[in-house]
Each structure stands twice: as C-alpha cells, then as structure tokens.
Enzyme design. Structure first.
Site, mmCIF file in Angstrom:
data_model
loop_
_atom_site.group_PDB
_atom_site.id
_atom_site.type_symbol
_atom_site.label_atom_id
_atom_site.label_comp_id
_atom_site.label_asym_id
_atom_site.label_seq_id
_atom_site.Cartn_x
_atom_site.Cartn_y
_atom_site.Cartn_z
ATOM 1 N N SER A 114 -65.438 -33.338 -8.703
ATOM 2 C CA SER A 114 -66.739 -32.659 -8.685
ATOM 3 C C SER A 114 -67.465 -32.997 -7.579
ATOM 4 C CB SER A 114 -67.815 -32.380 -9.885
ATOM 5 O OG SER A 114 -67.135 -32.077 -10.986
ATOM 6 N N HIS A 135 -61.123 -27.839 -6.433
ATOM 7 C CA HIS A 135 -62.270 -27.769 -7.174
ATOM 8 C C HIS A 135 -62.556 -26.369 -7.974
ATOM 9 C CE1 HIS A 135 -66.735 -28.483 -7.936
ATOM 10 N NE2 HIS A 135 -66.176 -29.035 -8.960
ATOM 11 N N GLU A 147 -62.663 -24.090 -5.002
ATOM 12 C CA GLU A 147 -62.967 -24.751 -3.412
ATOM 13 C C GLU A 147 -61.724 -25.443 -3.172
ATOM 14 O OE1 GLU A 147 -67.642 -25.552 -3.421
ATOM 15 O OE2 GLU A 147 -66.529 -26.869 -4.444
ATOM 16 N N ASN A 185 -71.631 -27.523 -5.311
ATOM 17 C CA ASN A 185 -72.445 -28.518 -6.135
ATOM 18 C C ASN A 185 -73.519 -29.107 -5.019
ATOM 19 O OD1 ASN A 185 -71.330 -28.359 -8.797
ATOM 20 N ND2 ASN A 185 -69.791 -29.981 -8.292
HETATM 21 N N1 3HC Z 1 -61.826 -20.793 -21.282
HETATM 22 C C1 3HC Z 1 -61.298 -19.580 -21.616
HETATM 23 N N2 3HC Z 1 -61.790 -18.635 -22.110
HETATM 24 C C2 3HC Z 1 -62.942 -18.743 -22.541
HETATM 25 C C3 3HC Z 1 -63.707 -19.755 -22.429
HETATM 26 C C4 3HC Z 1 -63.223 -21.145 -21.788
HETATM 27 N N3 3HC Z 1 -63.736 -22.169 -21.749
HETATM 28 N N4 3HC Z 1 -64.982 -19.422 -22.638
HETATM 29 C C5 3HC Z 1 -64.818 -18.251 -23.105
HETATM 30 N N5 3HC Z 1 -63.743 -17.625 -22.901
HETATM 31 C C6 3HC Z 1 -63.477 -16.301 -23.175
HETATM 32 C C7 3HC Z 1 -63.776 -16.047 -24.404
HETATM 33 O O1 3HC Z 1 -62.595 -15.711 -25.162
HETATM 34 C C8 3HC Z 1 -64.695 -14.936 -24.373
HETATM 35 O O2 3HC Z 1 -64.344 -13.744 -25.281
HETATM 36 P P1 3HC Z 1 -64.897 -13.710 -26.887
HETATM 37 O O3 3HC Z 1 -66.072 -14.149 -26.892
HETATM 38 O O4 3HC Z 1 -64.529 -12.498 -26.965
HETATM 39 O O5 3HC Z 1 -63.844 -14.874 -27.473
HETATM 40 C C9 3HC Z 1 -64.546 -14.340 -23.120
HETATM 41 O O6 3HC Z 1 -63.957 -15.361 -22.244
HETATM 42 C C10 3HC Z 1 -65.891 -13.753 -22.425
HETATM 43 O O7 3HC Z 1 -66.943 -14.936 -22.748
HETATM 44 P P2 3HC Z 1 -68.506 -14.719 -22.831
HETATM 45 O O8 3HC Z 1 -68.766 -13.465 -23.567
HETATM 46 O O9 3HC Z 1 -69.085 -15.958 -23.053
HETATM 47 O O10 3HC Z 1 -68.453 -14.046 -21.108
HETATM 48 P P3 3HC Z 1 -69.808 -13.807 -20.424
HETATM 49 O O11 3HC Z 1 -69.697 -12.435 -19.843
HETATM 50 O O12 3HC Z 1 -70.858 -14.038 -21.112
HETATM 51 O O13 3HC Z 1 -69.706 -14.866 -19.219
HETATM 52 C C11 3HC Z 1 -69.606 -16.848 -18.086
HETATM 53 C C12 3HC Z 1 -69.339 -16.052 -19.247
HETATM 54 C C13 3HC Z 1 -68.636 -16.373 -17.099
HETATM 55 C C14 3HC Z 1 -69.433 -18.481 -18.504
HETATM 56 C C15 3HC Z 1 -71.027 -16.632 -17.599
HETATM 57 O O14 3HC Z 1 -71.896 -16.698 -18.465
HETATM 58 C C16 3HC Z 1 -71.398 -17.358 -16.084
HETATM 59 O O15 3HC Z 1 -70.785 -17.118 -15.303
HETATM 60 N N6 3HC Z 1 -71.923 -18.366 -16.514
HETATM 61 C C17 3HC Z 1 -72.335 -19.297 -15.264
HETATM 62 C C18 3HC Z 1 -71.261 -20.562 -15.353
HETATM 63 C C19 3HC Z 1 -71.253 -21.178 -14.277
HETATM 64 O O16 3HC Z 1 -72.172 -21.343 -13.216
HETATM 65 N N7 3HC Z 1 -70.474 -22.262 -14.014
HETATM 66 C C20 3HC Z 1 -70.453 -23.230 -12.923
HETATM 67 C C21 3HC Z 1 -70.874 -24.446 -13.526
HETATM 68 S S1 3HC Z 1 -70.953 -25.834 -12.426
HETATM 69 C C22 3HC Z 1 -69.376 -26.371 -12.065
HETATM 70 O O17 3HC Z 1 -68.534 -26.121 -12.934
HETATM 71 C C23 3HC Z 1 -69.202 -27.500 -11.289
HETATM 72 C C24 3HC Z 1 -68.642 -28.608 -12.056
HETATM 73 O O18 3HC Z 1 -68.116 -29.764 -11.003
HETATM 74 C C25 3HC Z 1 -69.828 -29.321 -12.321
#
Ligand code: 3HC
Length: 278
Positions: A114, A135, A147, A185
């Site tokens: 990250s 990434h 990325e 990030n």
């Molecule tokens: N893996 C696989 N499938 C997953 C999962 C996972 N970890 N989490 C959820 N799912 C599946 C589930 O099966 C879920 O369906 P179900 O509830 O019917 O079982 C389906 O995906 C959809 O889940 P949600 O209903 O929760 O989906 P949303 O439409 O609410 O979207 C989200 C979820 C895409 C996570 C959205 O809330 C989002 O975009 N959030 C922002 C996340 C973000 O910004 N991430 C970046 C973080 S920073 C980072 O990662 C960098 C690192 O270096 C620190």
C-alpha cells in the site's frame, strides 16, 4: 499464478485470479490460515451462485483451481507471483529474495504493498527489472482499480504483463510511478486522517461523520466505516510510511487512531473499531 499471503487482500486477489481462469497456488504461514482464506473465497463465490451471477459448476471449477501451501517453494511453477503478505519492509525483502530463488527467471514478481517503496522491495532481488507493484483496493473483488506501479528499474515488459493481467482479472488498471502512496493512497490517506481529526474538532460522532461524507460528498461508505474496513493497523502503518517519506503533517496518523491500534481496536477484523461487528 502464485499468491503469497492470503489475508483479506491476498484472498481477494486469489479469488479474482480463480474467477479469471488461472490456476492459483496460494501460500499462507499456517494451513489453518490457508483454509480460512479458502472458506472466505468459497463464501463469496457461493453468494454469487445464489444471486445467479455464477454457475455452481464454475464456482466448483474455480475452487478446484486453488492449491494451498505453507511452502513458498510450491510457487515454483508460477508465471506471475503477487505478494500480499504483512506490510513490513523486512518481511517483504525476505519474501522477494526467496521468490527470486524459486520461480523461473522471467516470471513477473508483483507486490500489493500500500505504501512501501516498490523500488526498495525490488532491490532485494538481483533481477529488479521483473518486479512491479500491483496495488489492489479493499475489498479487492469489488473495487475496480488496480494501480500498476513502475519501480525505478522495472522493465517495460513486466509493467505491460502486469497491466494485461490486471485487465484479465476484470480490473481497470492505471499505470503510475513508484512515488509514496502511488496515486490513490497519496490522496486518500491524508483525507481519512483529516476526517478522523474533524471528529473531535467538529464534535460529531463517527455515525454523523459517515452520514456527512456519504450525503454531502457522495462517498459510497463513510470514512469511519472505511477505516474500519481497511483495518486501523493497516491505515496507521500506511500513514506512518507516508509521513516518514513526505513529512507532511496531514500524513501523520491522528493520535486517536494510534490509540485505537494500540488498544487492539483494529476495525472489522477484530470485531471493534469505530463500530462494533458481530
Ligand atoms: N470479497 C468478495 N465479495 C465481497 C466482499 C469481499 N470482501 N465483500 C462483499 N462482497 C460481495 C458480497 O457477496 C455482497 O453481496 P451480498 O451482501 O449479497 O452477499 C456484494 O459483494 C455486494 O456487497 P455490498 O452490498 O456491500 O456492496 P455495495 O454496493 O454496498 O458496495 C463497496 C460495497 C464496493 C465496498 C462500496 O461500499 C465501496 O466502494 N466502498 C468504498 C471502498 C473503498 O474506498 N475502498 C478502498 C479502501 S483504500 C485501500 O484499499 C487501499 C489500501 O492500500 C489501504
């Protein structure tokens, strides 16, 4: 494909690779951790079957392509290895030095780091030209971006292989250079730190902060929910790594987050962070 480390990110990456049709050898330090990752992948693929997004045969075939191991040497046949182990430079240096001895000389070695330097990680090998960053974002199966990070000595060929691989895994790749925090990030970490500082300044609760950013800025999930998802420890570590490199005060982790990390409130994975989880 080899995947080293099957935590939240590694398991998500392995799931994407399996769904894209790759044979995957996944390595964890214990077989219990490996099995936990298999269970997690099986759970999410099972949900896809229930929702009619995947056939039961394709799910079974995908799970059948997953081989688990505790021995990095079993990654020897990989054309590409994606490393997603603990975010500690020394551990990654050791892992890459070992991978170099194990896989064939033209296999691409990618790190999912990250906030560490891909160039520093590549320096653990005598073939840094084949080392790149890939990434992914949490949760990897859902977030479209990957990325593709070009380190100082990465070859054009390795960067292009990683780019095409990202596309095959169903992602939208963006190429960038190996700067602290890469693209997302570099911006997201100080932004989340600001949100945590503003909790106290504006005297709002995590719920209110999340509501504000969701409804006032169109965020899909609020910042406190997001930090809980990423992991307070992961976020604090990434903040510290960026602060060390850039020396911008906004990069430094807010004391409130450091205290939470020290108390073991790590977010979703520990059952408690800004919120409590079952
Ligand atoms: N893996 C696989 N499938 C997953 C999962 C996972 N970890 N989490 C959820 N799912 C599946 C589930 O099966 C879920 O369906 P179900 O509830 O019917 O079982 C389906 O995906 C959809 O889940 P949600 O209903 O929760 O989906 P949303 O439409 O609410 O979207 C989200 C979820 C895409 C996570 C959205 O809330 C989002 O975009 N959030 C922002 C996340 C973000 O910004 N991430 C970046 C973080 S920073 C980072 O990662 C960098 C690192 O270096 C620190």
């Amino acid at each position: 494909m080899g995947v080293a480390g099957l935590g939240a990110m590694g398991a998500g990456i392995a799931q994407l690779a399996l769904e894209a049709g790759f044979d995957v050898v996944g390595r964890e330090v214990t077989s219990e951790l490996g099995e936990a990752a298999r269970g997690r992948i099986g759970h999410f693929l099972g949900r896809k079957v229930e929702k009619g997004q995947l056939s039961a045969e394709d799910r079974d075939a995908a799970l059948g392509r997953l081989e688990l191991t505790t021995d990095l040497a079993h990654l020897a046949r990989s054309d590409v290895v994606i490393e997603a182990i603990v975010e500690e430079l020394d551990a990654k240096l050791e892992c890459f030095a070992e991978l170099e001895r194990i896989v064939r000389p033209d296999a691409v070695l990618a790190t999912n780091t990250s906030a560490l330097s891909v160039t520093e990680i590549a320096a653990a090998t005598s073939t840094p030209e084949r080392v790149v960053g890939m990434h992914f974002f949490n949760p990897a199966p859902l977030m479209p971006l990957v990325e593709i990070v070009r380190a100082e000595l990465s070859s054009e060929e390795a960067v292009e292989t990683a780019y095409r691989l990202g596309e095959r895994m169903g992602k939208t790749p963006v190429r960038c250079h190996d700067t602290p925090g890469f693209v997302v990030n570099r911006i997201l970490i100080p932004l989340l730190n600001d949100c945590v500082r503003a909790l106290d300044e504006a005297r709002v609760t995590p719920e209110e902060m999340d509501t504000a950013l969701r409804h006032g800025a169109g965020w899909p999930m609020g910042p406190c929910t997001l930090v809980d998802l990423v992991g307070i420890d992961v976020h604090v570590h990434a903040s510290e790594a960026l602060y060390e490199k850039l020396r911008e005060p906004r990069m430094a982790p807010p004391p409130r987050l450091v205290a939470m990390r020290n108390a073991g409130l790590l977010g979703r994975k520990s059952g408690r962070g800004f919120y409590s989880y079952d």
